[in-house]
Design a protein around this motif. Structure first.
Motif, short mmCIF file in Angstrom:
data_model
loop_
_atom_site.label_atom_id
_atom_site.label_comp_id
_atom_site.label_asym_id
_atom_site.label_seq_id
_atom_site.Cartn_x
_atom_site.Cartn_y
_atom_site.Cartn_z
N ARG A 164 -1.35 -5.91 9.60
CA ARG A 164 -1.35 -5.22 10.89
C ARG A 164 -0.43 -4.00 10.85
O ARG A 164 0.58 -3.99 10.15
N ASN A 165 -0.78 -2.98 11.61
CA ASN A 165 0.04 -1.76 11.67
C ASN A 165 0.68 -1.55 13.04
O ASN A 165 1.23 -0.49 13.31
N ASN A 166 0.59 -2.57 13.89
CA ASN A 166 1.14 -2.44 15.24
C ASN A 166 2.31 -3.38 15.50
O ASN A 166 2.68 -3.64 16.64
N VAL A 167 2.89 -3.91 14.42
CA VAL A 167 4.04 -4.81 14.52
C VAL A 167 5.04 -4.43 13.44
O VAL A 167 4.71 -3.70 12.50
N TYR A 171 6.51 -8.68 9.81
CA TYR A 171 5.50 -9.59 10.33
C TYR A 171 4.09 -9.00 10.21
O TYR A 171 3.17 -9.46 10.88
N ALA A 172 3.95 -7.99 9.38
CA ALA A 172 2.66 -7.30 9.30
C ALA A 172 1.58 -8.15 8.64
O ALA A 172 0.41 -8.06 8.98
N ALA A 173 1.97 -9.00 7.70
CA ALA A 173 0.99 -9.76 6.92
C ALA A 173 0.70 -11.12 7.55
O ALA A 173 1.61 -11.85 7.94
N ILE A 174 -0.57 -11.41 7.68
CA ILE A 174 -1.02 -12.71 8.18
C ILE A 174 -2.06 -13.27 7.23
O ILE A 174 -2.94 -12.55 6.76
N GLN A 175 -1.95 -14.55 6.94
CA GLN A 175 -2.99 -15.24 6.20
C GLN A 175 -3.62 -16.29 7.10
O GLN A 175 -2.94 -17.18 7.61
N TRP A 176 -4.92 -16.15 7.32
CA TRP A 176 -5.69 -17.17 8.04
C TRP A 176 -6.31 -18.08 6.97
O TRP A 176 -7.04 -17.62 6.09
N LEU A 177 -6.05 -19.36 7.06
CA LEU A 177 -6.49 -20.28 6.02
C LEU A 177 -7.18 -21.49 6.64
O LEU A 177 -6.62 -22.16 7.50
N ALA A 178 -8.40 -21.74 6.22
CA ALA A 178 -9.16 -22.91 6.67
C ALA A 178 -9.30 -23.86 5.48
O ALA A 178 -9.94 -23.52 4.49
#
Length: 217
Positions: A164-167, A171-178
């Motif tokens: 993300r470029n708005n934070v 905290y820019a990186a997020i991993q969504w994991l299923a």
């Protein structure tokens, strides 16, 4: 980036306004290595492919007039791809660029396409959970036409990496994991902490067609 036979590699830049949907198949075509901003390759790739194309025992394809078509040289495009790989590319492009009407039996698809709407994590989740959803090839509870969908019961896990470029950058990186098939699994959200730099994880239920928005900690 793609690796050919473990001895060579090639890479092409994805345009800022487009996306690439890659099945288990090599898709990088003609390399314009004079355009160093958009193309890269292993050392002496053209010379090696030329030599291998002239070797009677190897007879490598993909070399024409000092130009290398990387997927033709090192990839496949056979009956297995027609069942296992190309249909998944068709399905993903159908979801992200629905106005582009294509046949599931095409022998090749455009590598980079422009999405009709901005691609969100939820939209990527929809692609990962698709089993030709809403088409006559839908494989939910059945096997229609023998085509391998993106989402199958044997999926071990699915993940989305978001920057993300708005934070703040911490905290820019997020991993969504299923941790299961994307159709039924809950999403697992991970972000780095500013103190320990380790990942903290929180389970977030998600609907079959996408992911919920990150919730505040």
């Amino acid at each position: 980036m793609e690796i050919g036979s473990g001895h060579t590699w090639a890479a092409v830049r994805v345009p800022d306004n487009k996306y690439a949907l890659i099945p288990n198949q090599m898709l990088i075509g003609k390399l314009n290595l004079k355009d160093s901003k958009n193309y890269m390759a292993s050392t002496n790739l053209v010379k090696k492919v030329k030599a291998w194309s002239q070797n009677k025992k190897i007879k490598l394809a993909g070399y024409v007039k000092s130009t290398v078509n990387y997927s033709k040289a090192f990839g496949t495009n056979d009956k297995t791809d027609a069942i296992y790989n190309r249909p998944r590319m068709w399905d993903g492009q159908r979801i992200l660029t629905p106005s582009k009407k294509q046949s599931i039996t095409k022998k090749s698809y455009t590598l980079f396409l422009k999405p009709e709407k901005k691609v969100s994590p939820a939209k990527v989740g929809q692609v990962l959970s698709s089993h030709f959803t809403g088409t006559k090839y839908c494989s939910y509870g059945k096997w229609k036409g023998g085509y391998r969908p993106i989402n199958v019961p044997t999926d071990v896990e699915s993940h989305i990496l978001q920057i993300r470029n708005n934070v703040p950058k911490e905290y820019a990186a997020i991993q969504w994991l299923a941790m299961a098939r994307r159709l039924t699994a809950s999403a697992c959200l991970s972000t780095p902490t500013s103190v320990t730099r380790q990942a903290r994880t929180r389970l977030i239920p998600s609907p079959p067609t996408g992911l919920t928005k990150p919730r505040p900690w």
